[in-house]
Scaffold this motif. Sequence first.
Motif, PDB file in Angstrom:
ATOM      1  N   THR A   7       3.094  39.130  47.686  1.00 45.79           N
ATOM      2  CA  THR A   7       2.062  38.971  48.705  1.00 45.79           C
ATOM      3  C   THR A   7       0.686  39.117  48.062  1.00 45.79           C
ATOM      4  OG1 THR A   7       2.055  41.328  49.198  1.00 45.79           O
ATOM      5  CG2 THR A   7       3.568  39.947  50.481  1.00 45.79           C
ATOM      6  N   GLU A   8      -0.350  38.712  48.792  1.00 46.15           N
ATOM      7  CA  GLU A   8      -1.708  38.878  48.275  1.00 46.15           C
ATOM      8  C   GLU A   8      -2.009  40.346  48.018  1.00 46.15           C
ATOM      9  OE1 GLU A   8      -4.731  37.058  50.601  1.00 46.15           O
ATOM     10  OE2 GLU A   8      -3.844  35.053  50.525  1.00 46.15           O
ATOM     11  N   ARG A  27      -0.411  36.561  58.298  1.00 40.33           N
ATOM     12  CA  ARG A  27      -0.543  36.345  56.863  1.00 40.33           C
ATOM     13  C   ARG A  27       0.710  36.841  56.154  1.00 40.33           C
ATOM     14  NH1 ARG A  27      -5.224  40.970  55.741  1.00 40.33           N
ATOM     15  NH2 ARG A  27      -3.896  42.798  56.096  1.00 40.33           N
ATOM     16  N   GLY A  28       0.744  36.649  54.845  1.00 40.95           N
ATOM     17  CA  GLY A  28       1.816  37.201  54.026  1.00 40.95           C
ATOM     18  C   GLY A  28       3.197  36.696  54.401  1.00 40.95           C
ATOM     19  N   LEU A  29       4.163  37.608  54.396  1.00 37.49           N
ATOM     20  CA  LEU A  29       5.546  37.231  54.640  1.00 37.49           C
ATOM     21  C   LEU A  29       5.746  36.683  56.044  1.00 37.49           C
ATOM     22  CD1 LEU A  29       8.436  37.059  53.649  1.00 37.49           C
ATOM     23  CD2 LEU A  29       8.742  39.476  54.235  1.00 37.49           C
ATOM     24  N   ASN A  87       8.802  41.393  61.913  1.00 38.62           N
ATOM     25  CA  ASN A  87       8.150  41.499  60.612  1.00 38.62           C
ATOM     26  C   ASN A  87       6.954  42.444  60.616  1.00 38.62           C
ATOM     27  OD1 ASN A  87       7.315  40.367  57.819  1.00 38.62           O
ATOM     28  ND2 ASN A  87       5.528  39.955  59.091  1.00 38.62           N
ATOM     29  N   THR A 137       9.327  35.423  45.644  1.00 42.33           N
ATOM     30  CA  THR A 137       8.267  34.637  46.275  1.00 42.33           C
ATOM     31  C   THR A 137       8.392  34.704  47.793  1.00 42.33           C
ATOM     32  OG1 THR A 137       9.522  32.562  46.392  1.00 42.33           O
ATOM     33  CG2 THR A 137       8.354  33.040  44.322  1.00 42.33           C
ATOM     34  N   LEU A 138       7.292  34.422  48.463  1.00 43.39           N
ATOM     35  CA  LEU A 138       7.297  34.387  49.923  1.00 43.39           C
ATOM     36  C   LEU A 138       8.312  33.365  50.435  1.00 43.39           C
ATOM     37  CD1 LEU A 138       3.458  34.593  50.600  1.00 43.39           C
ATOM     38  CD2 LEU A 138       5.147  36.382  51.033  1.00 43.39           C
ATOM     39  N   GLU A 158      -0.179  41.437  44.823  1.00 43.73           N
ATOM     40  CA  GLU A 158      -0.798  40.782  43.669  1.00 43.73           C
ATOM     41  C   GLU A 158      -2.142  41.434  43.350  1.00 43.73           C
ATOM     42  OE1 GLU A 158       0.541  38.736  41.729  1.00 43.73           O
ATOM     43  OE2 GLU A 158       2.014  37.506  42.770  1.00 43.73           O
ATOM     44  N   GLN A 197       3.656  35.040  57.890  1.00 42.28           N
ATOM     45  CA  GLN A 197       3.123  33.675  57.903  1.00 42.28           C
ATOM     46  C   GLN A 197       4.111  32.706  57.242  1.00 42.28           C
ATOM     47  OE1 GLN A 197      -0.126  32.611  55.109  1.00 42.28           O
ATOM     48  NE2 GLN A 197      -1.315  32.121  56.939  1.00 42.28           N
ATOM     49  N   VAL A 252       7.638  41.803  46.716  1.00 35.74           N
ATOM     50  CA  VAL A 252       7.270  40.525  47.327  1.00 35.74           C
ATOM     51  C   VAL A 252       5.884  40.140  46.819  1.00 35.74           C
ATOM     52  CG1 VAL A 252       6.999  39.239  49.465  1.00 35.74           C
ATOM     53  CG2 VAL A 252       8.528  41.222  49.402  1.00 35.74           C
TER      54      VAL A 252
END
Length: 274
Positions: A215-216, A16-18, A90, A244-245, A219, A20, A213
């Motif tokens: 990310t969810e 997920r996130g960066l 990562n 942004t990602l 946010e 992904q 960043v």
Amino acid sequence: MSSVEGRVCVVTGAARGLGQAIAAALGAAGGRLALCDVLATELAETASALRANGVEVLDARCDVSDSTAVDDFFARIEQELGPVEALVNNAARVPGGPEDEARRSRHYAYLTTPEPRRSLKFTSTMSDAEWLKYWDVNVHGLFYCTRAALRQMEPRNYGRIVNIASLAGHSNLSAHSPHYSASKGAVIAFTRAVGAEVAGANIFVNAIAPGGVATEMFEAYLGKLAPEAQAALFQMIPAGRLGTLEEYAGLALYLAGDNHYLAGQVISPNGGMI
């Protein structure tokens, strides 16, 4: 043609996130992907979505803090896809628990509100367990993966390694998390040392040190803040927004390719914060 077209590209922490987003960028550019994470279900969903877009993906649960698991994962990659040509380190632990968020909010308020200067007492009240928990993944795991990748890259005189560091590793803007900052500072030092060590073998090692960043997780943190606190936070960023990602993933794609002369460098997209 992208310079990662057909190349074996590894992304850790890709569920997920960066991670992904980086996997998606490499896949869209024609990379043949090997993805790992400890979040097996989410990783499988990410891999399935990439395959639906025509990307070749090998996905496996792997805890990068376990050197045996890392070596097994990289051996499987070489057997099933071929030697690793690009690695994006990562996977990381990040400060996201309630205590972390409380420290972050206290620090941001301290930076943006006129008030008497004092010690914020983050380090002096930190436990051994809090300090140590960031090192297993952020530093040891990054070393294990880099070592495994280099064992495949060095005999072939080719490779690209991208380490995801953080603004926290080379500024004081993350004073709320001195343990995380120290681990990411180690990533930066490691990048510079290894970058100089292996550049002569046409293996370029560089780091990205992101600022904010979108990310969810971040946010969600912002969503808990009062409007005035959100405004004060964004006032600290000259660009006025988080990265942004896709912006960060685009830089990772560039560093994973051939069209640069960068070795041992630390690039920090941060909207002008430092």
